[in-house]
Structure formats: structure tokens, C-alpha cells
Write a protein that holds these residues in place. Structure first.
Motif, PDB file in Angstrom:
ATOM      1  N   TYR A 123       8.968  -7.814   1.842  1.00 46.52           N
ATOM      2  CA  TYR A 123       7.824  -7.585   0.962  1.00 46.52           C
ATOM      3  C   TYR A 123       8.284  -7.568  -0.500  1.00 46.52           C
ATOM      4  CZ  TYR A 123       3.143  -5.654   0.017  1.00 46.52           C
ATOM      5  OH  TYR A 123       1.864  -5.463  -0.391  1.00 46.52           O
ATOM      6  N   ALA A 127       7.075 -10.135  -3.406  1.00 48.26           N
ATOM      7  CA  ALA A 127       6.384  -9.668  -4.610  1.00 48.26           C
ATOM      8  C   ALA A 127       7.160 -10.066  -5.868  1.00 48.26           C
ATOM      9  CB  ALA A 127       6.226  -8.149  -4.547  1.00 48.26           C
ATOM     10  N   GLN A 128       8.468  -9.978  -5.772  1.00 43.60           N
ATOM     11  CA  GLN A 128       9.313 -10.335  -6.911  1.00 43.60           C
ATOM     12  C   GLN A 128       9.129 -11.809  -7.277  1.00 43.60           C
ATOM     13  OE1 GLN A 128      13.421  -9.371  -6.059  1.00 43.60           O
ATOM     14  NE2 GLN A 128      14.142 -11.083  -7.330  1.00 43.60           N
ATOM     15  N   ASP A 131       5.850 -12.442  -8.876  1.00 45.96           N
ATOM     16  CA  ASP A 131       5.929 -12.063 -10.290  1.00 45.96           C
ATOM     17  C   ASP A 131       6.497 -13.220 -11.107  1.00 45.96           C
ATOM     18  OD1 ASP A 131       5.831 -10.311 -12.534  1.00 45.96           O
ATOM     19  OD2 ASP A 131       8.006 -10.042 -12.336  1.00 45.96           O
ATOM     20  N   GLU A 137      -0.083  -8.565 -12.276  1.00 44.87           N
ATOM     21  CA  GLU A 137       0.261  -7.367 -11.512  1.00 44.87           C
ATOM     22  C   GLU A 137      -0.926  -6.879 -10.693  1.00 44.87           C
ATOM     23  OE1 GLU A 137      -0.498  -3.983 -11.733  1.00 44.87           O
ATOM     24  OE2 GLU A 137       1.120  -3.353 -10.377  1.00 44.87           O
ATOM     25  N   SER A 138      -2.121  -7.053 -11.216  1.00 44.53           N
ATOM     26  CA  SER A 138      -3.301  -6.535 -10.504  1.00 44.53           C
ATOM     27  C   SER A 138      -3.538  -7.266  -9.186  1.00 44.53           C
ATOM     28  CB  SER A 138      -4.532  -6.684 -11.403  1.00 44.53           C
ATOM     29  OG  SER A 138      -4.749  -8.049 -11.711  1.00 44.53           O
ATOM     30  N   ARG A 140      -1.066  -8.857  -7.423  1.00 48.65           N
ATOM     31  CA  ARG A 140       0.160  -9.021  -6.647  1.00 48.65           C
ATOM     32  C   ARG A 140       0.090  -8.317  -5.303  1.00 48.65           C
ATOM     33  NH1 ARG A 140       3.973  -8.908 -11.141  1.00 48.65           N
ATOM     34  NH2 ARG A 140       4.120  -6.677 -10.783  1.00 48.65           N
ATOM     35  N   PHE A 141      -0.520  -7.161  -5.289  1.00 47.67           N
ATOM     36  CA  PHE A 141      -0.615  -6.387  -4.044  1.00 47.67           C
ATOM     37  C   PHE A 141      -1.354  -7.187  -2.976  1.00 47.67           C
ATOM     38  CE2 PHE A 141      -2.652  -3.005  -1.469  1.00 47.67           C
ATOM     39  CZ  PHE A 141      -1.506  -2.372  -1.025  1.00 47.67           C
ATOM     40  N   ASP A 142      -2.546  -7.671  -3.320  1.00 51.54           N
ATOM     41  CA  ASP A 142      -3.320  -8.463  -2.353  1.00 51.54           C
ATOM     42  C   ASP A 142      -2.605  -9.752  -1.989  1.00 51.54           C
ATOM     43  OD1 ASP A 142      -5.242  -6.568  -2.299  1.00 51.54           O
ATOM     44  OD2 ASP A 142      -6.717  -7.637  -3.516  1.00 51.54           O
ATOM     45  N   ALA A 143      -2.019 -10.397  -2.995  1.00 51.90           N
ATOM     46  CA  ALA A 143      -1.387 -11.686  -2.741  1.00 51.90           C
ATOM     47  C   ALA A 143      -0.199 -11.544  -1.800  1.00 51.90           C
ATOM     48  CB  ALA A 143      -0.946 -12.315  -4.063  1.00 51.90           C
ATOM     49  N   GLY A 145       0.429  -9.093   0.289  1.00 59.59           N
ATOM     50  CA  GLY A 145      -0.050  -8.689   1.607  1.00 59.59           C
ATOM     51  C   GLY A 145      -0.633  -9.854   2.381  1.00 59.59           C
ATOM     52  N   THR A 146      -1.385 -10.688   1.694  1.00 60.88           N
ATOM     53  CA  THR A 146      -2.001 -11.837   2.360  1.00 60.88           C
ATOM     54  C   THR A 146      -0.949 -12.797   2.874  1.00 60.88           C
ATOM     55  OG1 THR A 146      -3.974 -11.671   0.975  1.00 60.88           O
ATOM     56  CG2 THR A 146      -3.548 -13.789   2.027  1.00 60.88           C
ATOM     57  N   ILE A 221      -3.215 -18.525  -4.691  1.00 57.64           N
ATOM     58  CA  ILE A 221      -2.673 -17.407  -5.460  1.00 57.64           C
ATOM     59  C   ILE A 221      -2.513 -17.795  -6.929  1.00 57.64           C
ATOM     60  CG2 ILE A 221      -0.561 -16.107  -5.837  1.00 57.64           C
ATOM     61  CD1 ILE A 221      -0.339 -15.849  -2.786  1.00 57.64           C
ATOM     62  N   LEU A 224      -5.241 -16.956  -9.302  1.00 56.61           N
ATOM     63  CA  LEU A 224      -5.652 -15.563  -9.533  1.00 56.61           C
ATOM     64  C   LEU A 224      -5.449 -15.139 -10.986  1.00 56.61           C
ATOM     65  CD1 LEU A 224      -4.317 -13.796  -6.309  1.00 56.61           C
ATOM     66  CD2 LEU A 224      -6.671 -14.349  -6.907  1.00 56.61           C
TER      67      LEU A 224
ATOM     68  N   TYR B 150      -3.837 -16.636   9.726  1.00 59.51           N
ATOM     69  CA  TYR B 150      -3.997 -15.493   8.825  1.00 59.51           C
ATOM     70  C   TYR B 150      -4.857 -14.411   9.470  1.00 59.51           C
ATOM     71  CZ  TYR B 150      -5.870 -12.631   5.067  1.00 59.51           C
ATOM     72  OH  TYR B 150      -6.272 -11.572   4.301  1.00 59.51           O
ATOM     73  N   VAL B 154      -3.716 -10.567  10.482  1.00 63.53           N
ATOM     74  CA  VAL B 154      -4.381  -9.331  10.087  1.00 63.53           C
ATOM     75  C   VAL B 154      -4.805  -8.553  11.331  1.00 63.53           C
ATOM     76  CG1 VAL B 154      -6.354  -8.353   8.881  1.00 63.53           C
ATOM     77  CG2 VAL B 154      -5.193 -10.336   7.932  1.00 63.53           C
ATOM     78  N   PHE B 193       8.777  -3.308  -6.823  1.00 61.93           N
ATOM     79  CA  PHE B 193       7.413  -3.742  -6.509  1.00 61.93           C
ATOM     80  C   PHE B 193       6.808  -2.895  -5.402  1.00 61.93           C
ATOM     81  CE2 PHE B 193       9.466  -7.466  -8.340  1.00 61.93           C
ATOM     82  CZ  PHE B 193       8.564  -7.776  -9.346  1.00 61.93           C
ATOM     83  N   VAL B 194       7.584  -2.635  -4.379  1.00 57.54           N
ATOM     84  CA  VAL B 194       7.092  -1.762  -3.315  1.00 57.54           C
ATOM     85  C   VAL B 194       6.760  -0.395  -3.892  1.00 57.54           C
ATOM     86  CG1 VAL B 194       7.778  -0.516  -1.240  1.00 57.54           C
ATOM     87  CG2 VAL B 194       8.273  -2.953  -1.434  1.00 57.54           C
ATOM     88  N   ALA B 197       3.607  -0.440  -5.587  1.00 56.77           N
ATOM     89  CA  ALA B 197       2.466  -0.680  -4.702  1.00 56.77           C
ATOM     90  C   ALA B 197       1.959   0.606  -4.075  1.00 56.77           C
ATOM     91  CB  ALA B 197       2.852  -1.677  -3.610  1.00 56.77           C
ATOM     92  N   ARG B 200      -1.513   1.604  -5.167  1.00 58.31           N
ATOM     93  CA  ARG B 200      -2.556   0.753  -4.604  1.00 58.31           C
ATOM     94  C   ARG B 200      -2.740   1.016  -3.112  1.00 58.31           C
ATOM     95  NH1 ARG B 200      -4.433  -2.771  -8.030  1.00 58.31           N
ATOM     96  NH2 ARG B 200      -3.218  -3.241  -9.895  1.00 58.31           N
ATOM     97  N   GLN B 209      -9.222  -6.006   1.282  1.00 61.65           N
ATOM     98  CA  GLN B 209      -7.989  -6.768   1.127  1.00 61.65           C
ATOM     99  C   GLN B 209      -8.005  -7.996   2.041  1.00 61.65           C
ATOM    100  OE1 GLN B 209      -4.303  -4.750   2.037  1.00 61.65           O
ATOM    101  NE2 GLN B 209      -3.148  -6.073   0.649  1.00 61.65           N
ATOM    102  N   ALA B 212     -10.082 -10.489   0.354  1.00 61.76           N
ATOM    103  CA  ALA B 212      -9.347 -11.062  -0.776  1.00 61.76           C
ATOM    104  C   ALA B 212      -8.417 -12.168  -0.288  1.00 61.76           C
ATOM    105  CB  ALA B 212      -8.538  -9.969  -1.482  1.00 61.76           C
ATOM    106  N   GLY B 213      -7.797 -11.932   0.853  1.00 60.80           N
ATOM    107  CA  GLY B 213      -6.928 -12.958   1.435  1.00 60.80           C
ATOM    108  C   GLY B 213      -7.709 -14.203   1.824  1.00 60.80           C
ATOM    109  N   ILE B 216      -8.387 -16.119  -1.269  1.00 62.34           N
ATOM    110  CA  ILE B 216      -7.198 -16.854  -1.711  1.00 62.34           C
ATOM    111  C   ILE B 216      -7.083 -18.152  -0.925  1.00 62.34           C
ATOM    112  CG2 ILE B 216      -4.676 -16.856  -1.698  1.00 62.34           C
ATOM    113  CD1 ILE B 216      -4.752 -13.884  -2.348  1.00 62.34           C
TER     114      ILE B 216
END
Lengths: 224, 224
Positions: A123, A127-128, A131, A137-138, A140-143, A145-146, A221, A224, B150, B154, B193-194, B197, B200, B209, B212-213, B216
Motif C-alpha cells: 500500500y 501511494a508513494q 504521489d 493528496e485528497s 490518493r486514499f481512494d485511488a 485503495g481502488t 486516476i 483526478l 474490481y 471489493v 502515506f499509510v 491515511a 481518512r 469509496q 469512487a473506484g 475512476i
DNA sequence: ACCCCGTTGGATCGGCGCTCCAACAAGCTA
DNA sequence: TAGCTTGTTGGAGCGCCGATCCAACGGGGT
């Protein structure tokens, strides 16, 4: 006067370690699928008893999780970071895909235990790289995770396919033939798209389709 | 001279049917999770024996698959087609999400058996809606497969979360607190990043979420 | 020489899916 | 009505599973 206890096997001289147990468990899993890992089989392979194993391992879940972490850690350390974050990300998830292709039981276990520490590393890397791809940043969490959910979905799918292949004792091409034949039998007027997909099913490559999916998500993504 | 056989329970008057068995199985699964469905529990609940059950059902896998098909069929028949294909597609997958949220064992079973006929209907509907979204025929196969992967990812995730919730006998908020606390403990410099998170995670909504996926994905699809 | 005490091997337990078969009820034949 | 057939039913029992528990060891310290 008769012997009141059965003669006992000689005690092992080399020490049993957690690592050796995990390695043997992995060999069993790779060789015969998820069902092949039983404590009885493990005692036989290690020429020992239950007590010795349970001295080094909490329970079967612990063992399965440790074996999974082992594979996953290797994937992470094998991933190379290049100059292009998008290419690096593709390489990262492709490494996971290949590992699960080689050890299908990992896919099943990951979808059963999606919060293992080893996945946390994954994860983090995802995320890195998002980035680096300038994902705000807003989002990134959803992206992240998806993307992880998609990868884990493919992982479970591959694990299921491998299980069916092992059960039917057939190779991949005959398996696809059988699936295609089944799909071809469905009513074309009721299932036009599935029916049309039969052709593609037989010539498709899991790895390429996986990457195509990754690209779809990366494109989405990027917006976004 | 003594009774050589135990007194036998009176024979049932109402006939046992496959549907009644599946319904009882579903109740057991909903009530106690995947582990609650055992043939012994089922015989107790139906006040019968193994023979009667196995007369109507091939084996436990058959039973679990039938119960899953049952839920899935209901989802499909409940999905409404609107004028906007994008909204219709969102509604379709959201219906599946909600069904798995209500019956988490369905999620686990679907990732174990992703080729059930009931899922074929789902695939068909997805492909049909992608066609309405002007996804070219050449890309439809990959696109539909990606979306399904996907969604199934989930689904497995949700099933795993529900399993952990049931095991720890806690409610959702304390579960999230515990997870957040665990994540907050990780080294912030190693897992920036974790670590970020965590905030959130506590305020996030699984359903949103998930959507949101889907968005995307739909954005990525539009570029094909 | 003694005795720890961390390890080891295996008997044993309860529970599982499943098989197998005797017991039974309802329908058919005569 | 009496017998026979056929489709269901209930439950004992089998072989396997994960897990517990404990006697038997044997190297290290005293």
C-alpha cells in the motif's frame, strides 16, 4: 511386563526452526494447492510430531500467514524503481501478479487476510508512486485503495482458476476450451456479449488483460 | 432381548425441498458467518438427518453455490435500467455491493467460484452497459473483466472485514479504531502515506469509496 | 552426578463432510 | 385387502481435520 509404550522414533538432532517449517509448508502448498497443507502432511514431511510444530507456530492460520508474508516480502524486495513512476507502478503490481501466478494459494490467502503487515508495505509503495504521478493528496486514499482492490480481485480470480485446474487435472488450454464450450452453449440472443466474448476468451492472456486493467485505472486516476 | 436399535424420531410430514434447505442454509450463514454452515447445524435446524439433506443437495459446495446464486439472482432482478447507462451501471454494481454488505459470505464465495452462471448474467449486463457507453467492441472484453475483477476484489475485502468483525465481537467503530491505532503506530518515516491515511480511514465510508473506484474505472474507460 | 527446562513425538479429543443403510409412507397391482 | 415397489427420511459410522496435552528426551549449568 510387556512394553507398555510403543517404541518412540529417535529424536531429531538438527533443530526445528520456524523458517524450516514455513519453507516446508510453502513446498506443500506449491506442490498440491491449498488443500495440501495439513498438519499431518507437515509432520510427515518434517518427520516430527504436532508438538514440535506447535512449539514454533501458533496455529495453522499463523503458518499460512507467515508463508504468505514470505512470498510477498520477496515480491517487494524484487521490485525495482525506475525513473518513470507509471512504469514502476506497473512493474510493482505485475510482480505481485507473477508471484500469485506461481503460488496461487497466496492469492486466496490475501483476499482472506487483506490487512497483513506485508500488504501495508505494498500500500505504501503504491501511494508513494501515485504521489509521484501527481495524484492530489485528497484523492490518493481512494485511488490507492481502488488499485489495491483491483489487484486483489485479480489475485483471487487467479487463485480460483488454479484451484479448478488442479481439481480437474487438466492443462490450461483444455480448461479454456471447456469454458469456451460452456459459454458458447449459452443462448446467443440472451447473452450476446458473453457469446461474442468466447473468441477472445480462448486467445486472451491473463497477464496482458491484468495490465490492461491497471492502465484503465491509471488513466482514470490521472484525471483526478 | 433389549431394544437393539435406538428409538427413531418420528418421520416428518411436510416434505423437505431443496428450496427449504437453501433457505435454512442462508439463515445460518447470515446469522453466524461462513463457519456457521455445517451439515450438523443444518440437520438440527431442519430436524432431520444427513440422508434427507443429501437427497436434495449434492454436497456442501453445491449448497453454498445455490445459496449464493439465490442472492445474486435477487440482485440482478432488483436492478433497474434507467436512461443513463453510466447511472445504471453504477446502480447495478452498487446493488451487488449492498447485497454482499448484507450477506458477507456471498463475497467470499464469489471470489472462490467466480464462474457461476449467475455471474454470467452480471457480466452480460456490464458488457451491455459498456456498449451503451460507447466502449469500442475491441476494448469491451478487457473493460468488463476489469470492472468485474474490481467488484469481486471489493467483495472479498468486505467479506474479510465482516469475518474479522464477527470474530472479535466488536462493532464497526471500535474495529476501525483498533485498525487506525495499529496503523498510527507504524513508523511515520517508513510509512508516511499509510500514516497519513489513518485520518481518512476513520472517517471513510466503504460504500462511497467503492463508488469512487467505479468512477475512476469509468473515467479510464471513457478514454479507450 | 544431578537436575533442570527448552524441545520433541504422538496419543487423543471433538468436530467436520460424507457414505451407507434400515425404517418408513404412499402409490400401484392384483 | 394384501403384497410389492419406489421415493424419502433419520442416524450410526468412517476417515479426515486442527488442536491439546503430556511423557520422553538431552544439552547446559551447578
Amino acid at each position: 511386563m510387556g512394553k507398555r509404550t510403543a517404541p518412540r522414533s529417535p529424536r531429531r538432532t538438527d533443530g526445528l526452526t520456524r523458517e524450516r517449517i514455513i519453507q516446508s509448508a510453502t513446498e506443500l502448498l506449491d506442490g498440491g494447492g491449498e488443500g495440501a497443507l495439513t498438519l499431518r502432511a507437515l509432520t510427515r514431511r518434517l518427520s516430527t510430531g504436532y508438538g514440535a510444530i506447535y512449539h514454533h507456530v501458533a496455529d495453522k492460520d499463523d503458518l499460512l500467514a507467515a508463508a504468505t508474508d514470505d512470498v510477498l516480502t520477496r515480491v517487494l524486495s524484487g521490485a525495482v524503481a525506475g525513473p518513470d513512476p507509471r512504469e514502476t507502478l506497473r512493474g510493482l503490481v505485475l510482480g505481485l501478479f507473477d508471484a500469485i501466478d506461481a503460488h496461487p494459494w497466496v492469492g486466496a490467502e490475501l483476499s482472506r487476510q487483506p490487512w497483513r503487515p506485508a500488504l501495508l508495505d505494498f500500500y505504501e509503495r503504491v501511494a508513494q508512486l501515485l504521489d509521484a504521478l501527481a495524484v492530489p493528496e485528497s484523492a490518493r486514499f481512494d485511488a490507492a485503495g481502488t488499485l489495491m482492490n483491483y489487484v486483489l480481485g485479480v489475485a483471487a480470480q487467479n487463485a480460483a482458476n488454479a484451484r479448478h485446474l488442479a481439481d480437474s487435472n487438466t492443462d490450461r488450454s483444455t480448461f479454456l476450451d471447456a469454458a469456451a464450450a460452456q459459454w458458447a452453449q449459452v443462448n446467443p440472443s440472451r447473452y450476446p456479449f458473453v457469446h461474442a466474448a468466447v473468441t477472445r476468451l480462448r486467445e486472451h492472456d491473463d497477464r496482458e488483460q491484468f495490465l490492461a486493467g491497471v492502465d484503465i485505472f491509471l488513466t482514470g486516476i490521472a484525471a483526478l
